[in-house]
Design a protein around this motif. Sequence first.
Motif, PDB file in Angstrom:
ATOM      1  N   LEU A  88       0.750  -1.162   0.032  1.00  0.00           N
ATOM      2  CA  LEU A  88      -0.001  -0.181  -0.185  1.00  0.00           C
ATOM      3  C   LEU A  88       0.941   1.033   0.034  1.00  0.00           C
ATOM      4  N   VAL A  89       0.901   1.975  -1.200  1.00  0.00           N
ATOM      5  CA  VAL A  89       1.758   3.207  -1.063  1.00  0.00           C
ATOM      6  C   VAL A  89       0.972   4.438  -0.891  1.00  0.00           C
ATOM      7  N   LEU A  90       1.568   5.392   0.007  1.00  0.00           N
ATOM      8  CA  LEU A  90       0.892   6.683   0.261  1.00  0.00           C
ATOM      9  C   LEU A  90       1.918   7.682  -0.153  1.00  0.00           C
ATOM     10  N   ALA A  91       1.614   8.715  -1.045  1.00  0.00           N
ATOM     11  CA  ALA A  91       2.531   9.788  -1.333  1.00  0.00           C
ATOM     12  C   ALA A  91       2.574  10.808   0.175  1.00  0.00           C
ATOM     13  N   VAL A  92       3.656  11.330   0.571  1.00  0.00           N
ATOM     14  CA  VAL A  92       4.000  12.022   1.670  1.00  0.00           C
ATOM     15  C   VAL A  92       2.966  13.394   1.695  1.00  0.00           C
ATOM     16  N   ASP A  93       2.827  13.645   0.426  1.00  0.00           N
ATOM     17  CA  ASP A  93       1.870  15.188   0.379  1.00  0.00           C
ATOM     18  C   ASP A  93       0.686  15.006   0.295  1.00  0.00           C
ATOM     19  N   LEU A  94       0.126  13.782   0.843  1.00  0.00           N
ATOM     20  CA  LEU A  94      -1.382  13.929   0.899  1.00  0.00           C
ATOM     21  C   LEU A  94      -1.685  13.899   2.445  1.00  0.00           C
ATOM     22  N   PRO A  95      -1.741  15.130   3.240  1.00  0.00           N
ATOM     23  CA  PRO A  95      -1.643  15.084   4.821  1.00  0.00           C
ATOM     24  C   PRO A  95      -3.006  14.969   5.221  1.00  0.00           C
ATOM     25  N   LEU A  96      -4.005  15.253   4.542  1.00  0.00           N
ATOM     26  CA  LEU A  96      -5.597  14.929   4.955  1.00  0.00           C
ATOM     27  C   LEU A  96      -6.080  13.359   4.679  1.00  0.00           C
ATOM     28  N   VAL A  97      -5.193  12.652   4.163  1.00  0.00           N
ATOM     29  CA  VAL A  97      -5.768  11.144   4.181  1.00  0.00           C
ATOM     30  C   VAL A  97      -6.131  10.504   5.463  1.00  0.00           C
ATOM     31  N   THR A  98      -7.055   9.626   5.542  1.00  0.00           N
ATOM     32  CA  THR A  98      -7.490   8.866   6.822  1.00  0.00           C
ATOM     33  C   THR A  98      -7.469   7.597   6.600  1.00  0.00           C
ATOM     34  N   VAL A  99      -7.463   6.923   8.116  1.00  0.00           N
ATOM     35  CA  VAL A  99      -7.456   5.432   8.065  1.00  0.00           C
ATOM     36  C   VAL A  99      -8.583   5.166   7.117  1.00  0.00           C
ATOM     37  N   GLU A 100      -9.941   5.637   7.029  1.00  0.00           N
ATOM     38  CA  GLU A 100     -10.811   5.312   6.113  1.00  0.00           C
ATOM     39  C   GLU A 100     -10.648   4.972   4.760  1.00  0.00           C
ATOM     40  N   THR A 101      -9.895   6.146   4.403  1.00  0.00           N
ATOM     41  CA  THR A 101      -9.533   6.205   2.932  1.00  0.00           C
ATOM     42  C   THR A 101      -8.629   5.030   2.580  1.00  0.00           C
ATOM     43  N   VAL A 102      -7.868   4.849   3.263  1.00  0.00           N
ATOM     44  CA  VAL A 102      -6.697   3.736   2.750  1.00  0.00           C
ATOM     45  C   VAL A 102      -7.099   2.547   2.875  1.00  0.00           C
ATOM     46  N   THR A 103      -8.379   2.363   3.918  1.00  0.00           N
ATOM     47  CA  THR A 103      -8.953   1.094   4.264  1.00  0.00           C
ATOM     48  C   THR A 103      -9.584   0.740   2.885  1.00  0.00           C
ATOM     49  N   ARG A 104     -10.437   2.092   2.613  1.00  0.00           N
ATOM     50  CA  ARG A 104     -11.313   1.493   1.384  1.00  0.00           C
ATOM     51  C   ARG A 104     -10.489   1.305   0.103  1.00  0.00           C
ATOM     52  N   VAL A 105      -9.238   1.908   0.021  1.00  0.00           N
ATOM     53  CA  VAL A 105      -8.335   1.621  -1.111  1.00  0.00           C
ATOM     54  C   VAL A 105      -7.843  -0.002  -1.089  1.00  0.00           C
ATOM     55  N   ILE A 106      -7.745  -0.431   0.131  1.00  0.00           N
ATOM     56  CA  ILE A 106      -7.007  -1.818   0.371  1.00  0.00           C
ATOM     57  C   ILE A 106      -8.021  -2.779  -0.198  1.00  0.00           C
ATOM     58  N   GLY A 107      -9.398  -2.691   0.455  1.00  0.00           N
ATOM     59  CA  GLY A 107     -10.567  -3.348   0.308  1.00  0.00           C
ATOM     60  C   GLY A 107     -10.263  -4.859   0.672  1.00  0.00           C
ATOM     61  N   PRO A 108     -10.549  -5.683  -0.186  1.00  0.00           N
ATOM     62  CA  PRO A 108     -10.253  -7.268   0.199  1.00  0.00           C
ATOM     63  C   PRO A 108      -8.945  -7.486  -0.220  1.00  0.00           C
TER      64      PRO A 108
END
Length: 187
Positions: A88-108
């Motif tokens: 799971l990659v996340l750019a450092v310049d996305l400071p408003l990202v939430t746990v809910e957002t990355v959880t949705r992206v991971i999905g199953p």
Amino acid sequence: MDDGVLGAVLAGGTSDRMGRSKGSLRIDGVTFLERAVTILDRVCGEVVVCGGDDAAPGTLVLPDVGEGAGPLGGIASALDHARGRAVLVLAVDLPLVTVETVTRVIGPGPMPGQARIARVDGRIQPVCGVYAGDLMQLVEGRLDSGDRSLMAFVRRVPHLTLVDITDGSLRNINTPQDYEALRSGLS
């Protein structure tokens, strides 16, 4: 928490438009880098930082694969370190990202040959996505060809799933003006 997924903060790059390291910028008293690591740590079994000069306490920093390879070099170093696990990659310049957002992206979680990538307002955001571990060969092929375009790589992913994110959590901060607007909006 998904112990089968490696979290990787993409922190490389020259930050030319910002004029200084984006990872060291602060929001609510925490650096962008520390915030990204904290978010990924809540959903992944292990978190690394790819590229950059900043470090978060207790986090392994991996050099990007290839000089000037951009985000694709960071993804390559994370996939190499993951040894077959999804990343799971996340750019450092996305400071408003939430746990809910990355959880949705991971999905199953991605199946072999799959990437699950965020899409915002119809635009693909490949710096917030989960990539199956077996995509390493595809990444290496792109780097070996000299084509370091992240979008060219994404177009070649065999199974691409786009996850629409509409809550504003993937707002990108690239310039001093973006940063000032972010800080003004939080006051």
